[in-house]
Design an enzyme around this catalytic site. Sequence first.
Site, PDB file in Angstrom:
ATOM      1  N   LYS A   9     -91.855 -15.586 -51.893  1.00  0.00           N
ATOM      2  CA  LYS A   9     -91.230 -14.271 -52.059  1.00  0.00           C
ATOM      3  C   LYS A   9     -91.793 -13.306 -51.021  1.00  0.00           C
ATOM      4  CE  LYS A   9     -90.179 -10.802 -55.631  1.00  0.00           C
ATOM      5  NZ  LYS A   9     -90.361 -10.411 -57.053  1.00  0.00           N
ATOM      6  N   SER A  56     -86.439  -9.363 -59.819  1.00  0.00           N
ATOM      7  CA  SER A  56     -86.382  -9.108 -58.383  1.00  0.00           C
ATOM      8  C   SER A  56     -86.559 -10.352 -57.524  1.00  0.00           C
ATOM      9  CB  SER A  56     -87.461  -8.083 -58.004  1.00  0.00           C
ATOM     10  OG  SER A  56     -88.766  -8.596 -58.293  1.00  0.00           O
ATOM     11  N   SER A 101     -89.281 -10.442 -63.551  1.00  0.00           N
ATOM     12  CA  SER A 101     -88.717 -10.776 -62.240  1.00  0.00           C
ATOM     13  C   SER A 101     -88.833 -12.232 -61.825  1.00  0.00           C
ATOM     14  CB  SER A 101     -89.354  -9.897 -61.156  1.00  0.00           C
ATOM     15  OG  SER A 101     -88.892  -8.583 -61.273  1.00  0.00           O
TER      16      SER A 101
END
Length: 483
Positions: free
Chosen positions: A77, A152, A176
């Site tokens: 990420k 997210s 997330s």
Amino acid sequence: MGLFDFSVKELHDKLVKKEITPFDLVTESFNRIESVEDKVGSFITLNKEAAFDVAEELGDAGIDPNNMLAGLPIGIKDNIVTKNLRTTAASKILENFDPIYDATVVSKLKNAQTINIGKLNMDEFAMGSSTETSYFHKTHNPWDLSRVPGGSSGGSASAVAAGEVLFSLGSDTGGSIRQPAAFCGVVGMKPTYGRVSRFGLIAFASSLDQIGPITKNVEDNAYLLEAISGLDANDSTSINQPVERFSDNLTGDIKGLRIGVPKEYLGEGVDPGVKQAVLDALKTLEKLGATWDEVSLPHSEYGVASYYILASSEASSNLSRFDGVRYGYRSPNAHTLEELYKKTRSEGFGDEVKRRIMLGTYALSSGYYDAYYKKAQQARTLIKQDFVNVFEKYDVIIGPSSPTTAFKIDGMINDPITMYSNDILTVPINLAGVPAISVPCGFSEGLPVGLQIIGNYFEESLLYKVAHAFEQETTFHKEKPNL
């Protein structure tokens, strides 16, 4: 059958026997990216040249039979810093940021000899539930390209679901990892707060943020969490807890397991298809010898309100470091120091980030601190106590990972309150700091549904055991989107 249809253990065995090479796996990854990336948009930055170089080195040296993750391709990420590889947090303000160090989890993955394929798309600074607030582009759900992958960590989940990488790292501040895992039909673990070092994670809300793994199955997830866990002197919130061999506990035996099912998690607002998939999953667990009762987490209703006050307050402090002076974007239109701060931040941050900074600054201001921030902290204590009370009688808590399946792109982006309420089943877990895993448990109108299994502090091993036992009785984790 593609190489990424095999498990970590199966690929490890093939690598050790030299039936395949790390170069083959990296090639598989980039071939798949070339084929589907234009459709899904999982990545912000690719690490192609370096990935092939590492693959060749590992192939020449040979794979260590004791190193389970060696030679396997992973995606990271883009709020986890990677030395000499652009890290943006999906924001214009960090568009050209080139870190000079690795996050602790990245160092651990390098020691485990995984191969970093690239940096994955996300909501800007991890603020969002749909990966629509990224400065670079929106990510699409591999199961239905007109829908969001969740957020997210949407890029982390979509890349695994689409077969672009074998597994990935995400971060979870209010759901997330678990919500995108549910939306994309993969497995996502939010560890206990402090289990995994946050050093090198670009901070959103420091008392809530936690890094965790996203994988295609439970066993792979356990291997990855083993690799990234452990005490870190660089993170004062890191906890000195032994790193367990989670993968050794996947016995399938859950006879006598006591499950609490919160009435608040299957009530109003939960889609009928999602509710049915969870009830069916409970029947499967009953067949394996578990029992369940309805329980109550009475303060869950305050979870979203408390979370958005606390997380936004912490964000307003954490993001004050982005000012155009030391690193990141600097406005070319500023002529004074005050203008530099204002214009850099106004031009560099997106709308959602600015919204949360303003909300947090307001909540922390002297006239409103007691009315908002202090009350939110008090509610957090009550939410935490709810979990403590239930875990006195039950081993795990089970419910949906999200009240709905993946929603349409642009369906909620202009309605922040509705978007925030989508986190109602995940934020209480972050506020309490306990671990939770999302595993595929069915489909509703062709879209994946996630089962959320919540454990007591540092009981990830039990969560993996329960999730794996369920997974072995079902085939949902083997389903693949048709891209």
